[in-house]
Design a protein around this motif. Structure first.
Motif, mmCIF file in Angstrom:
data_model
loop_
_atom_site.group_PDB
_atom_site.id
_atom_site.type_symbol
_atom_site.label_atom_id
_atom_site.label_comp_id
_atom_site.label_asym_id
_atom_site.label_seq_id
_atom_site.Cartn_x
_atom_site.Cartn_y
_atom_site.Cartn_z
ATOM 1 N N PHE A 1 0.813 -1.213 0.000
ATOM 2 C CA PHE A 1 0.000 0.000 0.000
ATOM 3 C C PHE A 1 0.854 1.274 0.000
ATOM 4 N N PRO A 2 0.427 2.296 -0.758
ATOM 5 C CA PRO A 2 1.162 3.554 -0.785
ATOM 6 C C PRO A 2 0.855 4.472 0.401
ATOM 7 N N ALA A 3 -0.092 4.059 1.265
ATOM 8 C CA ALA A 3 -0.432 4.870 2.438
ATOM 9 C C ALA A 3 -1.277 4.014 3.382
ATOM 10 N N ALA A 4 -1.351 4.465 4.655
ATOM 11 C CA ALA A 4 -2.185 3.758 5.632
ATOM 12 C C ALA A 4 -2.828 4.759 6.581
ATOM 13 N N TRP A 5 -3.909 4.316 7.202
ATOM 14 C CA TRP A 5 -4.733 5.158 8.082
ATOM 15 C C TRP A 5 -5.206 4.275 9.225
ATOM 16 N N THR A 6 -5.066 4.717 10.462
ATOM 17 C CA THR A 6 -5.570 3.961 11.600
ATOM 18 C C THR A 6 -5.936 4.927 12.716
ATOM 19 N N MET A 7 -7.231 5.066 12.953
ATOM 20 C CA MET A 7 -7.724 6.029 13.931
ATOM 21 C C MET A 7 -8.364 5.308 15.114
ATOM 22 N N SER A 8 -7.956 5.686 16.311
ATOM 23 C CA SER A 8 -8.535 5.164 17.559
ATOM 24 C C SER A 8 -8.528 3.633 17.607
ATOM 25 N N THR A 9 -7.495 3.047 17.029
ATOM 26 C CA THR A 9 -7.343 1.590 17.016
ATOM 27 C C THR A 9 -6.132 1.156 17.820
ATOM 28 N N LEU B 1 2.441 -2.524 10.127
ATOM 29 C CA LEU B 1 1.935 -1.406 9.313
ATOM 30 C C LEU B 1 3.018 -0.904 8.360
ATOM 31 N N VAL B 2 4.217 -0.736 8.882
ATOM 32 C CA VAL B 2 5.330 -0.279 8.053
ATOM 33 C C VAL B 2 5.648 -1.321 6.979
ATOM 34 N N ARG B 3 5.593 -2.591 7.345
ATOM 35 C CA ARG B 3 5.921 -3.660 6.390
ATOM 36 C C ARG B 3 4.988 -3.650 5.174
ATOM 37 N N VAL B 4 3.681 -3.461 5.411
ATOM 38 C CA VAL B 4 2.725 -3.555 4.296
ATOM 39 C C VAL B 4 2.590 -2.252 3.512
ATOM 40 N N THR B 5 3.233 -1.180 3.985
ATOM 41 C CA THR B 5 3.231 0.064 3.224
ATOM 42 C C THR B 5 4.563 0.238 2.503
ATOM 43 N N ALA B 6 4.515 0.996 1.434
ATOM 44 C CA ALA B 6 5.697 1.184 0.592
ATOM 45 C C ALA B 6 6.727 2.075 1.292
ATOM 46 N N PRO B 7 7.986 1.981 0.892
ATOM 47 C CA PRO B 7 8.991 2.897 1.422
ATOM 48 C C PRO B 7 8.580 4.348 1.171
ATOM 49 N N GLY B 8 8.717 5.172 2.192
ATOM 50 C CA GLY B 8 8.353 6.577 2.069
ATOM 51 C C GLY B 8 6.874 6.863 2.181
ATOM 52 N N ALA B 9 6.087 5.860 2.519
ATOM 53 C CA ALA B 9 4.635 6.029 2.609
ATOM 54 C C ALA B 9 4.244 6.767 3.878
ATOM 55 N N PRO B 10 3.176 7.572 3.807
ATOM 56 C CA PRO B 10 2.651 8.189 5.021
ATOM 57 C C PRO B 10 1.644 7.260 5.704
ATOM 58 N N ILE B 11 1.774 7.148 7.018
ATOM 59 C CA ILE B 11 0.832 6.374 7.833
ATOM 60 C C ILE B 11 0.217 7.345 8.839
ATOM 61 N N ALA B 12 -1.089 7.579 8.727
ATOM 62 C CA ALA B 12 -1.787 8.480 9.641
ATOM 63 C C ALA B 12 -2.309 7.681 10.824
ATOM 64 N N VAL B 13 -2.077 8.218 12.031
ATOM 65 C CA VAL B 13 -2.441 7.526 13.268
ATOM 66 C C VAL B 13 -3.162 8.491 14.198
ATOM 67 N N GLY B 14 -4.262 8.024 14.800
ATOM 68 C CA GLY B 14 -4.968 8.810 15.794
ATOM 69 C C GLY B 14 -5.139 8.014 17.073
ATOM 70 N N LEU B 15 -4.905 8.668 18.212
ATOM 71 C CA LEU B 15 -4.958 8.015 19.524
ATOM 72 C C LEU B 15 -5.531 8.963 20.567
ATOM 73 N N TRP B 16 -6.078 8.413 21.632
ATOM 74 C CA TRP B 16 -6.408 9.213 22.818
ATOM 75 C C TRP B 16 -5.231 9.141 23.769
ATOM 76 N N GLY C 1 8.463 7.037 16.285
ATOM 77 C CA GLY C 1 9.757 7.453 15.765
ATOM 78 C C GLY C 1 10.752 6.310 15.630
ATOM 79 N N ASP C 2 10.536 5.238 16.386
ATOM 80 C CA ASP C 2 11.393 4.050 16.252
ATOM 81 C C ASP C 2 11.171 3.332 14.928
ATOM 82 N N HIS C 3 10.107 3.691 14.188
ATOM 83 C CA HIS C 3 9.743 2.974 12.966
ATOM 84 C C HIS C 3 9.806 3.839 11.717
ATOM 85 N N GLY C 4 10.256 5.069 11.850
ATOM 86 C CA GLY C 4 10.317 5.989 10.720
ATOM 87 C C GLY C 4 10.429 7.403 11.253
ATOM 88 N N THR C 5 9.929 8.357 10.494
ATOM 89 C CA THR C 5 9.986 9.759 10.874
ATOM 90 C C THR C 5 8.583 10.273 11.172
#
Length: 195
Positions: free
Chosen positions: A85-93, A109-124, A157-161
């Motif tokens: 996948f060229p991007a990922a999204w995970t909110m409140s999960t 998540l990093v494994r299944v996304t392409a190098p340089g892909a943005p992964i959006a994350v939402g948390l409480w 940050g341990d998994h990318g930027t």
């Protein structure tokens, strides 16, 4: 089972992420914890190819009824090839993932996304404690790993930027998070850029 309506902050973040994907010519994304497909449907409406997974068979049934490509899967073992996948999204999960497993899930998540892909994350947020939700009446109560901003930045940050990080305060009604008002918290939204 549609759940709580999306808050204005969440909608703004989703729209911002869609604009980012389009600006980077990314035409599809993966969602971990897709639930019934509320946000998945919006990604499809925006012209993106969408794939979602969730642990709940009932939620996946409802997501598929909306015409979404969704399946039952765990974030610990995603059924996709590396870099799919060229991007990922995970909110409140990921707030339901204990500290003992969070690095494994983020690695997946990093494994299944392409190098340089943005992964959006939402948390409480929280004070780095793992608790059961006091407002849940049914057993088992929902588990929450409530992480501080510093911890969230370190873990991801341990998994990318971590190239984007914002928070907003808990509100009332639809803007309130879990805990029935017993927790001091805010929402955390970040974008992790994979290596």
């Amino acid at each position: 089972m549609e759940g709580i309506p999306m808050t204005s902050h969440r909608i703004d973040c989703r729209d911002w992420f869609i604009r980012l994907l389009k600006a980077e010519h990314r035409h599809s994304l993966f969602e971990l914890g897709c639930g019934t497909g509320i946000e998945g449907r919006e990604f499809v409406r925006a012209g993106l190819h969408y794939t979602g997974v969730d642990l709940s068979e009932e939620s996946i049934h409802l997501a598929r009824a909306k015409g979404l490509d969704a399946s039952v899967a765990s974030g610990l073992s995603l059924p996709f090839a590396d870099g799919t996948f060229p991007a990922a999204w995970t909110m409140s999960t990921l707030l339901h993932v204990p500290n003992t497993a969070i690095h494994d899930v983020v690695s997946e998540l990093v494994r299944v996304t392409a190098p340089g892909a943005p992964i959006a994350v939402g948390l409480w947020s929280g004070e780095d404690e793992e608790v059961l939700n006091p407002e849940d009446l049914d057993e088992p109560r929902r588990f929450f790993s409530r992480r501080s901003d510093e911890t969230v930045r370190r873990v991801f940050g341990d998994h990318g930027t971590v190239e984007h990080f914002q928070t907003w305060p808990e509100g009332t009604g639809a803007e309130s998070g879990p805990g029935a008002g017993n927790w001091t918290q805010h929402y955390q939204f970040l974008v992790l850029r994979t290596p």
